[in-house]
Design a protein around this motif. Structure first.
Motif, PDB file in Angstrom:
ATOM      1  N   CYS A  57       0.842  -1.122   0.074  1.00 29.17           N
ATOM      2  CA  CYS A  57      -0.089   0.123  -0.091  1.00 29.17           C
ATOM      3  C   CYS A  57       0.984   1.341  -0.154  1.00 29.17           C
ATOM      4  O   CYS A  57       2.052   1.268   0.385  1.00 29.17           O
ATOM      5  CB  CYS A  57      -0.882   0.055   1.359  1.00 29.17           C
ATOM      6  N   ASP A  58       0.200   2.368  -0.394  1.00 26.52           N
ATOM      7  CA  ASP A  58       0.778   3.897  -0.191  1.00 26.52           C
ATOM      8  C   ASP A  58       1.256   3.980   1.243  1.00 26.52           C
ATOM      9  O   ASP A  58       1.809   5.033   1.400  1.00 26.52           O
ATOM     10  CB  ASP A  58      -0.001   4.889  -1.007  1.00 26.52           C
ATOM     11  N   CYS A  59       0.787   3.311   2.304  1.00 23.25           N
ATOM     12  CA  CYS A  59       0.775   3.596   3.678  1.00 23.25           C
ATOM     13  C   CYS A  59       2.394   3.058   3.977  1.00 23.25           C
ATOM     14  O   CYS A  59       2.742   3.137   5.091  1.00 23.25           O
ATOM     15  CB  CYS A  59      -0.212   2.999   4.554  1.00 23.25           C
ATOM     16  N   CYS A  60       2.970   2.015   3.226  1.00 20.53           N
ATOM     17  CA  CYS A  60       4.179   1.380   3.426  1.00 20.53           C
ATOM     18  C   CYS A  60       5.305   2.354   3.165  1.00 20.53           C
ATOM     19  O   CYS A  60       5.490   2.983   2.017  1.00 20.53           O
ATOM     20  CB  CYS A  60       4.453   0.320   2.689  1.00 20.53           C
ATOM     21  N   ALA A  61       6.129   2.707   4.241  1.00 21.67           N
ATOM     22  CA  ALA A  61       7.280   3.730   4.122  1.00 21.67           C
ATOM     23  C   ALA A  61       8.232   2.804   3.091  1.00 21.67           C
ATOM     24  O   ALA A  61       8.960   3.656   2.116  1.00 21.67           O
ATOM     25  CB  ALA A  61       7.879   3.923   5.424  1.00 21.67           C
ATOM     26  N   VAL A  62       8.320   1.527   3.308  1.00 17.33           N
ATOM     27  CA  VAL A  62       9.123   0.719   2.390  1.00 17.33           C
ATOM     28  C   VAL A  62       8.454  -0.202   1.714  1.00 17.33           C
ATOM     29  O   VAL A  62       7.808  -1.160   2.234  1.00 17.33           O
ATOM     30  CB  VAL A  62      10.266  -0.059   3.191  1.00 17.33           C
ATOM     31  N   ALA A  63       8.085   0.193   0.540  1.00 18.80           N
ATOM     32  CA  ALA A  63       7.160  -0.799  -0.442  1.00 18.80           C
ATOM     33  C   ALA A  63       7.778  -1.346  -1.466  1.00 18.80           C
ATOM     34  O   ALA A  63       8.724  -1.035  -2.094  1.00 18.80           O
ATOM     35  CB  ALA A  63       5.992   0.166  -1.010  1.00 18.80           C
TER      36      ALA A  63
END
Length: 297
Positions: free
Chosen positions: A221-227
């Motif tokens: 997700c876009d909520c992941c700092a490391v995606a």
């Protein structure tokens, strides 16, 4: 009658407006535009420049809420001060009016008479300042929900920090830290998301529209700092007045992309988190249908 879902392969800001106009709706009054503004460090979220023509078209205000990370994730959006700084850093406040709806309490409590798990939803109080809502979802995977689309924007996205905790714990706790120790069994979490989504649909009662953009298709997700970087090719833009139908149509597009080498990886993420159960539960609650007519523009 099947719900109408419009689809285009064109991936431009102007195409977003075209899809909105195809819906034949004129969102009245003060329009809340729900987006995912992106976590610090995330590389996949859709930038404000992409959404600007659409937001300008409806003269909307970008709305967001604080997160309920607690100690579970790296991220800065769980505190109002650092969240505002990130909104500025990502350029949202440069292009638009932005409302962090739960920056000041108390939360709005919306009872959910017909529900699976949650009897109430806790929303950022400023949501009551709006007459209608446009949900601009970046469709992608998600580490907890399997996927993120219109239903997640309605549920987790519009919930206050306490409301997010309540959803993650399926009604057990509204504490941002405690909810991660009491995170619900996955099916109940999906049902809690469906419950919360129904509360927002009910709040706007026919004055709400949905656009999903299938671009930068990461399993994260876009909520992941490391995606993870995107694993699938871009697919297109979908629009509907039915949040269940539009998410189902996006899932169907993923399954249909049999020539995409990243398809299996994306599907594993969705299925391992029982993501489709959110759609199933939402349909059973009756605020949308999994049956749809796909109209390509």
């Amino acid at each position: 009658m099947k719900s109408k879902v419009y689809f285009t392969k064109e991936m431009t800001p102007e195409s977003v407006i075209k899809m909105y106009k195809a819906l034949g709706i004129d969102l009245p009054g003060k329009v809340a535009v729900k987006v995912h503004s992106g976590e610090k460090g995330n590389q996949n979220f859709l930038r404000p420049e992409f959404w600007k023509p659409m937001v300008d078209e409806v003269k909307g205000t970008i709305v967001e809420c604080n997160t309920a990370y607690g100690d579970a994730f790296a991220g800065v959006r769980d505190h109002t001060e650092s969240h505002w700084k990130l909104i500025e850093y990502h350029g949202w406040s440069h292009f638009f009016k932005v409302d962090l709806m739960d920056a000041e309490g108390p939360d709005v409590v919306r009872e959910i008479p017909v529900h699976k798990v949650l009897e109430k939803d806790l929303l950022g109080k400023n949501i009551m300042n709006y007459d209608s809502m446009l949900v601009l979802a970046h469709f992608k995977g998600h580490p907890q929900g399997g996927y993120g689309g219109a239903l997640k924007q309605l549920s987790i996205g519009c919930a206050s920090a306490r409301g997010k905790a309540l959803i993650h714990s399926a009604g057990v706790s509204d504490d941002n830290h405690e909810c991660w120790q009491k995170h619900a069994e996955q099916s109940r979490f999906c049902e809690a998301m469906a419950d919360a989504a129904s509360a927002v649909v009910d709040l706007f009662k026919g004055k709400i529209a949905f656009i999903n953009v299938m671009k930068n298709l990461s399993v994260d997700c876009d909520c992941c700092a490391v995606a993870e970087d995107p694993c699938m090719k871009d697919i297109g833009i979908l629009a509907s007045l039915d949040p269940v139908a539009i998410d189902q149509a996006c899932i169907d597009k993923i399954y249909a992309a049999t020539d995409d080498p990243g398809r299996a990886h994306f599907i594993r993420r969705v299925e391992s988190r029982k993501g489709i159960h959110t759609i199933e539960a939402a349909a059973e609650l009756g605020f949308g249908s999994r049956e749809y007519e796909l109209i390509e523009l």
